[in-house]
Motif scaffolding. Structure first.
Motif, PDB file in Angstrom:
ATOM      1  N   ASN A 167       4.720  -1.631   7.121  1.00 29.80           N
ATOM      2  CA  ASN A 167       4.741  -3.157   8.071  1.00 29.80           C
ATOM      3  C   ASN A 167       2.489  -2.733   8.521  1.00 29.80           C
ATOM      4  O   ASN A 167       2.600  -1.889   8.913  1.00 29.80           O
ATOM      5  N   PRO A 168       1.652  -3.932   8.237  1.00 28.54           N
ATOM      6  CA  PRO A 168       0.600  -3.401   8.392  1.00 28.54           C
ATOM      7  C   PRO A 168       0.504  -3.541   9.869  1.00 28.54           C
ATOM      8  O   PRO A 168       1.591  -4.086  10.717  1.00 28.54           O
ATOM      9  N   PRO A 169      -0.557  -3.405  10.496  1.00 29.50           N
ATOM     10  CA  PRO A 169      -1.813  -3.060   9.645  1.00 29.50           C
ATOM     11  C   PRO A 169      -1.502  -1.629   9.213  1.00 29.50           C
ATOM     12  O   PRO A 169      -1.871  -0.484   9.463  1.00 29.50           O
ATOM     13  N   PHE A 170      -2.483  -1.425   8.074  1.00 29.68           N
ATOM     14  CA  PHE A 170      -2.841   0.110   7.495  1.00 29.68           C
ATOM     15  C   PHE A 170      -4.691  -0.053   6.162  1.00 29.68           C
ATOM     16  O   PHE A 170      -4.380  -1.228   6.696  1.00 29.68           O
ATOM     17  N   VAL A 171      -4.630   0.994   6.245  1.00 25.33           N
ATOM     18  CA  VAL A 171      -6.079   0.933   4.978  1.00 25.33           C
ATOM     19  C   VAL A 171      -5.351   1.766   3.858  1.00 25.33           C
ATOM     20  O   VAL A 171      -5.127   2.373   3.878  1.00 25.33           O
ATOM     21  N   LEU A 172      -6.382   0.690   2.716  1.00 32.46           N
ATOM     22  CA  LEU A 172      -5.640   1.178   1.843  1.00 32.46           C
ATOM     23  C   LEU A 172      -7.248   1.238   1.181  1.00 32.46           C
ATOM     24  O   LEU A 172      -8.598   0.620   1.262  1.00 32.46           O
ATOM     25  N   LYS A 173      -7.071   2.685   0.069  1.00 34.51           N
ATOM     26  CA  LYS A 173      -8.933   3.271   0.251  1.00 34.51           C
ATOM     27  C   LYS A 173      -8.673   2.871  -1.416  1.00 34.51           C
ATOM     28  O   LYS A 173      -7.794   3.823  -2.249  1.00 34.51           O
ATOM     29  N   ALA A 174     -10.368   3.193  -1.980  1.00 34.47           N
ATOM     30  CA  ALA A 174     -10.445   3.678  -3.605  1.00 34.47           C
ATOM     31  C   ALA A 174     -10.240   5.340  -3.308  1.00 34.47           C
ATOM     32  O   ALA A 174     -11.711   5.624  -2.436  1.00 34.47           O
ATOM     33  N   ASP A 175     -10.197   6.213  -4.167  1.00 36.49           N
ATOM     34  CA  ASP A 175     -10.247   7.045  -4.457  1.00 36.49           C
ATOM     35  C   ASP A 175     -11.791   7.446  -4.227  1.00 36.49           C
ATOM     36  O   ASP A 175     -12.445   8.465  -3.556  1.00 36.49           O
ATOM     37  N   GLY A 176     -12.241   7.555  -5.492  1.00 32.80           N
ATOM     38  CA  GLY A 176     -14.134   7.897  -5.840  1.00 32.80           C
ATOM     39  C   GLY A 176     -14.918   6.521  -5.229  1.00 32.80           C
ATOM     40  O   GLY A 176     -15.072   5.466  -3.639  1.00 32.80           O
ATOM     41  N   LEU A 177     -16.509   6.717  -5.778  1.00 24.67           N
ATOM     42  CA  LEU A 177     -17.661   6.140  -5.061  1.00 24.67           C
ATOM     43  C   LEU A 177     -17.211   4.705  -5.987  1.00 24.67           C
ATOM     44  O   LEU A 177     -16.853   4.320  -6.291  1.00 24.67           O
ATOM     45  N   SER A 178     -17.449   3.644  -4.473  1.00 23.38           N
ATOM     46  CA  SER A 178     -17.402   2.349  -4.658  1.00 23.38           C
ATOM     47  C   SER A 178     -18.388   1.421  -3.719  1.00 23.38           C
ATOM     48  O   SER A 178     -18.267   0.584  -3.459  1.00 23.38           O
ATOM     49  N   ALA A 179     -19.599   2.598  -3.292  1.00 25.24           N
ATOM     50  CA  ALA A 179     -20.755   2.180  -2.512  1.00 25.24           C
ATOM     51  C   ALA A 179     -20.213   0.842  -1.588  1.00 25.24           C
ATOM     52  O   ALA A 179     -20.944  -0.191  -1.079  1.00 25.24           O
ATOM     53  N   GLY A 180     -19.629   1.794  -0.769  1.00 24.02           N
ATOM     54  CA  GLY A 180     -18.208   1.511   0.841  1.00 24.02           C
ATOM     55  C   GLY A 180     -18.111  -0.403   0.498  1.00 24.02           C
ATOM     56  O   GLY A 180     -17.765  -0.154   1.460  1.00 24.02           O
ATOM     57  N   LYS A 181     -17.223  -0.488  -0.739  1.00 30.89           N
ATOM     58  CA  LYS A 181     -16.787  -1.627  -1.100  1.00 30.89           C
ATOM     59  C   LYS A 181     -15.584  -1.280  -1.546  1.00 30.89           C
ATOM     60  O   LYS A 181     -14.311  -1.860  -2.029  1.00 30.89           O
ATOM     61  N   GLY A 182     -14.681  -0.230  -1.275  1.00 31.72           N
ATOM     62  CA  GLY A 182     -13.798   0.462  -1.945  1.00 31.72           C
ATOM     63  C   GLY A 182     -12.715   0.708  -0.763  1.00 31.72           C
ATOM     64  O   GLY A 182     -11.835   1.045  -1.073  1.00 31.72           O
ATOM     65  N   SER A 183     -12.865   0.342   0.779  1.00 31.25           N
ATOM     66  CA  SER A 183     -12.417   0.469   1.591  1.00 31.25           C
ATOM     67  C   SER A 183     -11.175  -1.203   2.791  1.00 31.25           C
ATOM     68  O   SER A 183     -12.442  -1.755   3.206  1.00 31.25           O
ATOM     69  N   PHE A 184     -10.260  -1.158   3.006  1.00 33.74           N
ATOM     70  CA  PHE A 184      -9.514  -2.259   2.890  1.00 33.74           C
ATOM     71  C   PHE A 184      -8.864  -1.706   4.090  1.00 33.74           C
ATOM     72  O   PHE A 184      -7.903  -1.683   3.634  1.00 33.74           O
ATOM     73  N   VAL A 185      -8.911  -2.970   4.684  1.00 29.20           N
ATOM     74  CA  VAL A 185      -7.874  -2.364   6.094  1.00 29.20           C
ATOM     75  C   VAL A 185      -6.997  -3.983   6.054  1.00 29.20           C
ATOM     76  O   VAL A 185      -7.410  -5.001   5.892  1.00 29.20           O
ATOM     77  N   ILE A 186      -5.922  -3.640   5.697  1.00 25.70           N
ATOM     78  CA  ILE A 186      -4.719  -4.512   4.818  1.00 25.70           C
ATOM     79  C   ILE A 186      -3.876  -5.101   6.652  1.00 25.70           C
ATOM     80  O   ILE A 186      -3.466  -4.635   7.456  1.00 25.70           O
ATOM     81  N   LYS A 187      -4.125  -6.501   6.325  1.00 21.27           N
ATOM     82  CA  LYS A 187      -3.257  -7.214   7.536  1.00 21.27           C
ATOM     83  C   LYS A 187      -2.133  -7.668   7.057  1.00 21.27           C
ATOM     84  O   LYS A 187      -1.452  -8.197   7.854  1.00 21.27           O
ATOM     85  N   TYR A 188      -1.694  -8.248   5.660  1.00 20.17           N
ATOM     86  CA  TYR A 188      -0.406  -9.126   5.114  1.00 20.17           C
ATOM     87  C   TYR A 188      -0.303  -8.147   3.606  1.00 20.17           C
ATOM     88  O   TYR A 188      -1.209  -7.491   2.771  1.00 20.17           O
TER      89      TYR A 188
END
Length: 425
Positions: free
Chosen positions: A138-159
């Protein structure tokens, strides 16, 4: 002394600016690769930050006495190990230490092992199992890439469907390459974020003032995550009592964990915090100066930066303290339209060079000079920094710079620093 600063963003500009402010022009400073503005205050070298073998050759050729590494990529590649093995003095954590940033899974497992408060998490390396788990979450939760992604690999999931698509893109379509070959799914933490930079020499540590970043691209923390759209310092949401808890529960446990793992951490440890009703939690670690937090901290740093960094690199901070002026600084990022996605380069910037004053500064990030004119050359182009005795003064001074410096389709948030006004007395 010959100094090499690796990187070409606003953070590296701020570091060089601070060294010159402290030391005058008594050092020869090189920047690799630098940017349009850095080339006015240092000698730029056409070597990319990830070309570590070429950087080593250059450091030997120019007899570099001290190297400062700005970005995370060369650190994760082992540039510190390479330079040390060639008897070259360098500031930054070694490759093993840098795993604390280069792998979210390493960092989460490390925190879990040593009892450092962080969000609950599960890690995945395949889409099928991740999809099954996400489908029942059930959202919200957070999904992250394991490796380096210039600050763009983290997502707050609403759906849920968004999470499935992101996971599929990373794990099957390799949208982030190896950085997204594994993912972490975390519980969502509610609270206020803060950034704390810690200077370590392998045994001792010193704290910079707390600051607050603004990661989302639009006002009100809306839109995609970016490398950071602005920051201010000091952040007054951390009082003495809370800071003591952060020291005990997070920083000192982290350092103790490093020692038990055989990690000789010498450099900056960036601790991204979430201040919740249950107390402070670690959102992430970075193994270097934050960007744009550094641009807000350097103008109010009273201590000699070069002395601090060289002492930490030597493993001997001794009795040195990090002292600050009793001022606020607010940094607003001027970005290219479209950032953090695709954007146009080569747009002429009006109002440069900017004449810095006691309360207004402009640090270059993604800029380039062509035929005597400054043009855009990145997503985050400039940092407008305002200073003031009070936070609202610093904010006002930062935004005044938009009247003098601008480019076509320039984008910036209009609410940088506003969260901090509630702590003003």
């Amino acid at each position: 002394m010959n100094i090499l600063v690796i990187g070409g963003g606003g953070r590296e500009y701020a570091i060089i600016w601070k060294i010159i402010r402290d030391e005058g022009n008594k050092h020869k400073i090189y920047a690799a690769p630098g940017n349009g503005g850095i080339c006015d205050i240092a000698d730029c070298v056409e070597i990319k930050a990830d070309e570590i073998d070429k950087l080593l050759e250059f450091a030997k050729e120019k007899e570099i006495d001290f190297t400062i590494v700005g970005p995370e990529v060369p650190l994760s590649m082992g540039i510190v190990d390479l330079f040390r093995n060639n008897d070259l003095k360098i500031f930054g954590p070694d490759k093993i230490s840098t795993q604390i940033e280069s792998s979210k899974i390493f960092a989460k497992d490390f925190m879990n092992k040593y009892g450092i408060p962080t969000a609950d998490y599960i890690k995945f390396n395949g889409f099928e199992t991740a999809n099954k788990y996400i489908s029942h979450l059930n959202p919200p939760f957070v999904l992250k890439a394991d490796g380096l992604s210039a600050g763009k690999g983290s997502f707050v999931i609403k759906y849920t469907e968004d999470a499935i698509k992101i996971a599929k893109d990373m794990l099957l379509k390799k949208s982030l390459g190896e950085a997204g070959a594994k993912i972490v799914i975390e519980s969502f933490l509610r609270g206020e974020e803060a950034s704390l930079l810690v200077l370590l020499d392998g045994n001792r540590y010193r704290l910079f003032l707390p600051s607050q970043d603004h990661k989302q691209v639009f006002d009100g923390d809306k839109g995609l995550n970016t490398g950071g759209m602005g920051a201010y310092a000091p952040y007054k949401g951390i009082d003495d009592e809370l800071l003591a808890k952060i020291r005990t529960d997070i920083i000192e446990k982290t350092i103790e964990g490093f020692k038990k793992e055989g990690i000789d951490y010498r450099g900056i440890l960036y601790v991204g915090l979430m201040l919740t009703e249950k107390g402070p939690y670690v959102v992430e670690y970075n193994a270097r100066f934050g960007d744009p937090e550094t641009q807000a901290l350097m103008p109010i740093l009273k201590s000699n930066l070069l002395d601090l960094l060289m002492s930490a690199a030597d493993g001997d901070l001794g009795e040195r303290k990090i002292e600050f002026y009793n001022k606020y600084a607010c940094c607003v990022v001027f970005a290219s339209e479209g950032y953090p996605k695709a954007y146009e380069k080569g747009i002429e910037i009006k109002g440069l060079p900017f004449r810095d004053s006691d309360d207004k500064l402009v640090f270059h990030a993604g800029t380039k000079r062509i035929d005597g004119k400054f043009v855009t050359n990145g997503g985050r182009v400039l940092n407008a920094i305002g200073l003031g005795e009070k936070l609202d003064e610093a904010i006002e001074n930062a935004y005044k710079i938009t009247e003098d410096v601008f480019f076509e389709n320039m984008h910036y948030r209009t609410d940088i620093g506003e969260k901090g006004l509630k702590y003003e007395k």
